[in-house]
Design a protein around this motif. Structure first.
Motif, PDB file in Angstrom:
ATOM      1  N   VAL A 291      -4.828  10.419   1.641  1.00 47.19           N
ATOM      2  CA  VAL A 291      -5.245   8.745   1.154  1.00 47.19           C
ATOM      3  C   VAL A 291      -4.433   8.501  -0.064  1.00 47.19           C
ATOM      4  O   VAL A 291      -4.812   8.991  -1.147  1.00 47.19           O
ATOM      5  N   ASP A 292      -3.753   7.629   0.160  1.00 47.04           N
ATOM      6  CA  ASP A 292      -2.489   7.052  -0.992  1.00 47.04           C
ATOM      7  C   ASP A 292      -3.202   5.843  -1.869  1.00 47.04           C
ATOM      8  O   ASP A 292      -3.109   5.767  -2.910  1.00 47.04           O
ATOM      9  N   ASP A 293      -4.277   4.953  -0.948  1.00 46.27           N
ATOM     10  CA  ASP A 293      -4.709   3.907  -1.510  1.00 46.27           C
ATOM     11  C   ASP A 293      -5.965   3.536  -0.972  1.00 46.27           C
ATOM     12  O   ASP A 293      -6.067   3.848   0.190  1.00 46.27           O
ATOM     13  N   LEU A 303      -8.396   2.547   4.275  1.00 55.16           N
ATOM     14  CA  LEU A 303      -7.621   3.735   3.715  1.00 55.16           C
ATOM     15  C   LEU A 303      -6.118   3.697   3.998  1.00 55.16           C
ATOM     16  O   LEU A 303      -6.095   3.368   5.253  1.00 55.16           O
ATOM     17  N   GLU A 325     -11.909   8.535  -2.703  1.00 52.07           N
ATOM     18  CA  GLU A 325     -10.623   8.736  -3.674  1.00 52.07           C
ATOM     19  C   GLU A 325      -9.452   8.785  -3.379  1.00 52.07           C
ATOM     20  O   GLU A 325      -9.194   9.486  -2.117  1.00 52.07           O
ATOM     21  N   ARG A 326      -8.400   7.771  -4.131  1.00 46.45           N
ATOM     22  CA  ARG A 326      -7.101   7.988  -3.853  1.00 46.45           C
ATOM     23  C   ARG A 326      -6.876   9.477  -4.039  1.00 46.45           C
ATOM     24  O   ARG A 326      -7.487  10.438  -5.090  1.00 46.45           O
TER      25      ARG A 326
END
Length: 344
Positions: A291-293, A303, A325-326
């Protein structure tokens, strides 16, 4: 019977190159359709030609079965039975609401207190507003007056040129529903032009998508969203991840594992699978994504992730109650049977 038929129309502005290339569409009598496209796609040029404000370079346009535009003949705008609702209503400020509506009628029938004007005010739910000035109207009320003016002479087709774009988001949805209901109650044939995919899908019976002046695809909202013909159209019509796939019998081999191929899917050896954010699901034995952002929108979280073998961003939707979370790594799989489109 066809309310509007556009056949292989090629259109350009004077002294310029072609903008619309061989476009065909058919709006049935009483149908409410839409032309959807990004800025510069040619949708406004097409609308101008239907209204008689631009000549055709080739092809044909018919309203109510009568040819109104061809290479040999262009019926003047005032004689082709076309109503127009512009972006900004364009009411005459020195005329009352009733006088604005009456202006749409033929000369000699423009009685602001006549039965036709009264019935139009009732249709657009503005009974009692006839003596008001346009300056006293809200944006939504002004657009309904513009619609009443367009409907007053009982045109063969009503053209709506992005009529909701100037309104606040809070007003836009309600007015869109109201105008759609008014058009259908009146039995009018209508064509909406818009750049807004949600607006086109919610408003129209069928949608024609233009890309660079060419018709990409026509269908119901459900048909276009579920079975786009191209990768471009899939991403234009909504959030999606294009997943590279290789055919293996009755399935596709993908970075997310084997996925069933839909009946009638392309028999090409390689394709792209259109995976909507809702089709990716957590799965303990699935493919790990990073998950990048995270984009929180209240009712859910989107996501933005990455995974080996998939170029670009992988999109996945999760309930807002699930905190992600990121930097999190989570295993997922593709749920259901995604639609396959050819490689560009």
């Amino acid at each position: 019977m066809s309310g509007l038929r556009v056949s292989e129309a090629t259109i350009g502005h004077p002294g310029d190159s072609d903008v619309v290339h061989g476009v065909s569409l058919d709006v049935p009598l009483g149908g409410v359709d839409a032309v959807l496209g990004a800025s510069g796609s040619g949708k406004s040029t097409l609308l101008l030609a239907i209204a008689g404000l631009l000549p055709l370079r080739s092809g044909e346009i018919a309203v109510g079965g009568e040819v109104v535009s061809s290479r040999r003949r262009t019926v003047p705008p005032e004689r082709r039975g076309v109503g127009w609702v512009p972006q900004d209503a364009s009411l005459f400020p020195h005329l009352s609401v009733a006088q604005n509506i009456a202006f749409g009628l033929p000369r000699g029938q423009r009685d602001p207190r006549g039965e036709r004007v009264r019935s139009m005010l009732e249709l657009v739910e503005l009974t009692g507003f006839g003596d008001r000035s346009p300056a006293d109207l809200s944006g939504g009320q002004a657009q309904r007056v513009a619609l009443a003016r367009a409907l007053a002479p009982a045109p063969g087709i009503v053209l709506l040129d992005e009529p909701f774009s100037a309104l606040d988001a809070s007003l836009r949805v309600g007015l869109r529903r109201q105008i759609g209901r008014i058009l259908r109650d009146a039995g009018a044939t209508a064509l909406l032009v818009t750049h807004d995919q949600e607006e086109a899908f919610a408003f129209a019976d069928r949608v024609s998508v233009l890309r660079d002046g060419r018709l990409e695809q026509t269908g119901t909202a459900e048909e276009l969203f579920a079975r786009p013909r191209s990768a471009w159209l899939a991403t234009f019509l909504g959030e999606s991840t294009l997943v590279p796939a290789r055919r293996e019998g009755d399935a596709w081999a993908t970075p997310f594992g084997r996925v069933p191929a839909a009946p009638g899917a392309t028999d090409a050896e390689r394709a792209l699978l259109v995976v909507r954010p809702e089709q990716l699901k957590p799965y303990a034995a699935g493919t790990p994504i990073t998950v990048d952002d995270v984009e929180y929108s209240g009712h859910d979280r989107l996501l933005l992730a990455s995974v080996d073998g998939v170029p670009g961003t992988v999109l996945m939707r999760m309930p807002s109650a699930v905190a992600i979370e990121r930097g999190a790594v989570m295993p997922v799989r593709i749920d259901g049977i995604p639609h396959a489109v050819p490689l560009p």
